[in-house]
Write a protein that holds these residues in place. Structure first.
Motif, mmCIF file in Angstrom:
data_model
loop_
_atom_site.group_PDB
_atom_site.id
_atom_site.type_symbol
_atom_site.label_atom_id
_atom_site.label_comp_id
_atom_site.label_asym_id
_atom_site.label_seq_id
_atom_site.Cartn_x
_atom_site.Cartn_y
_atom_site.Cartn_z
ATOM 1 N N PHE A 144 -10.980 -32.432 29.976
ATOM 2 C CA PHE A 144 -12.316 -32.624 29.415
ATOM 3 C C PHE A 144 -12.626 -31.426 28.527
ATOM 4 N N ILE A 204 -17.556 -40.341 34.194
ATOM 5 C CA ILE A 204 -16.425 -39.435 34.030
ATOM 6 C C ILE A 204 -16.161 -38.860 35.404
ATOM 7 N N HIS A 238 -12.129 -40.873 32.230
ATOM 8 C CA HIS A 238 -13.242 -40.369 31.442
ATOM 9 C C HIS A 238 -14.173 -41.488 30.982
ATOM 10 N N ASP A 239 -13.957 -42.696 31.461
ATOM 11 C CA ASP A 239 -14.833 -43.809 31.120
ATOM 12 C C ASP A 239 -14.706 -44.885 32.197
#
Length: 402
Positions: free
Chosen positions: A55, A12, A17-18
């Motif tokens: 997030f 992240i 976020h991946d």
């Protein structure tokens, strides 16, 4: 000595976020650096960073967990969950007993420090939460990963400033290669993008107010980032036997100390680390196709690193591709080497070289192929990941296509 492969990756950071989102952003040359959104930002001279956006920790973790998880731990757990899920491993029995966690961070729970200093010194409170110490300690993230995934083997945290992740991954590599552990979860994280964290870096006068432009003649400093990168290092034979998707092989590493200056980098120290990684891996210098540079965007780092590459690789340096993804996601300090390892995996696995974006003017002291502004397709068998830290701490990892 056992062969070591990577069978899972998670991240992240300011680009995503991946891992799939991050790699797509690297291929497209996306800039994740922008205006900071944090308390008292108007009091900062530096108001940009590679901040993780959108997030929602409250949606991921319950109230009890939030009292224990600093932001750097939250990032680590998210990245570790992705990496372990990709690996397909589940830890129980003998595998659980021998597998462990080695992670890197420079500052640990900086946001927790910042919040509680405010509470005591600014707000005048005389008590803090009873879990402040376990929340801010540098080993918090490693401890929570071990608990969440039932990892009972060697687990600890490495803190060597901006080389923390590479040093941690080197330790994990040694443990799997030697047979001490069959699997190690490794990488690093950092979250210094709070008022106190940015203010401290301002004092060094190495920060850019507008952009990170590594190797470009008009560069004017580094830009902070935040996030985490976590990987599953596993014995090759075991991974092959269970039919794991092998991302690449880790084939060597080296560490060196400049023993010279607390902040100024040394060409010799960096060169010894790169040469040592080649020697440890049994590689010739002409086998290396790509280097993910430390590439901070400061004059001191960039020209020193380029000189070290030229010394180690000689005539082959002109054929190397070398880029700094810090231009996109910022400098994640202790977590930076972990996120940057993704660019090396992309190079050897997918044949895509992440660019150095923001490049505007050639610098005669950085006269290498820095893959300016646009990603490039290339057949790369071996890649190096460089990390050079304050205190003269250097660590270089070598990856190879499987």
């Amino acid at each position: 000595m056992k062969r070591v492969v990577i069978t899972g990756a998670g991240t992240i950071n300011a680009l995503g976020h991946d891992v799939p989102t991050t790699l797509a952003a690297m291929r497209d040359g996306v800039c994740g650096i922008g205006p900071l959104a944090l308390r008292d930002v108007e009091r900062l001279s530096i108001q940009i960073g590679g901040q993780v956006r959108d997030f929602e920790a409250e949606g991921r973790y319950n109230r009890q967990q939030m009292s224990l998880y600093d932001r750097f731990t939250q990032f680590t757990l998210a990245a570790a969950n992705e990496a372990i899920a990709q690996s397909g491993l589940s830890f129980s029995g003998a595998l659980s007993a021998r597998s462990g966690v080695v992670l890197g961070t420079a500052g640990g729970g900086v946001s927790t420090w910042d919040d509680n200093y405010r509470s005591v010194y600014e707000d005048g409170k005389n008590r803090v939460h009873p879990f402040v110490v376990p929340k801010l300690m540098n080993n918090a993230a490693a401890s929570h990963v071990s608990m969440e995934h039932n990892l009972k083997g060697p687990s600890f945290t490495v803190s060597t400033a901006c080389a923390s992740s590479n040093h941690a991954m080197a330790q994990a590599f040694m443990m799997v290669r030697s047979g001490l552990a069959p699997v190690m979860i490794t990488g690093g994280s950092e979250s210094m993008l709070c008022f106190g964290g940015v203010k401290a870096w301002e004092g060094l006068r190495v920060m850019s107010r507008d952009a990170c432009r590594p190797f470009s003649a008009n560069r004017n400093g580094m830009v902070q980032g935040e996030g985490a990168g976590v990987f599953v290092f596993e014995e090759y034979d075991a991974a092959k036997k269970r039919g794991a998707d092998i991302l690449c092989e880790v084939v060597g590493f080296a560490m060196s100390s400049d023993a010279a200056d607390i902040v100024m980098p040394s060409k010799n120290g960096a060169a010894r680390a790169m040469a040592g990684a080649l020697s440890d891996a049994g590689l010739n210098r002409d086998e290396v196709g790509y280097i993910n540079a430390h590439g901070t965007g400061t004059a001191a780092n960039d020209k020193t690193e380029c000189a070290a590459v030229a010394d180690v690789f000689g005539p082959h340096a002109d054929k190397l591709m070398i880029s700094s993804t810090k231009s996109m996601h910022g400098h994640l300090i202790g977590g930076t080497g972990a996120v940057e390892l993704l660019a090396c995996i992309m190079a050897v696995r997918d044949g895509v070289i992440a660019p150095t974006i923001g490049y505007q003017e050639p610098d005669p002291e950085c006269a290498l192929d820095v893959v300016p502004n646009e990603a490039r397709d290339a057949d790369v068998t071996v890649a190096l990941s460089n990390a050079f830290a304050f205190g003269g701490m250097n660590a270089v990892l070598a990856l190879r296509k499987v």
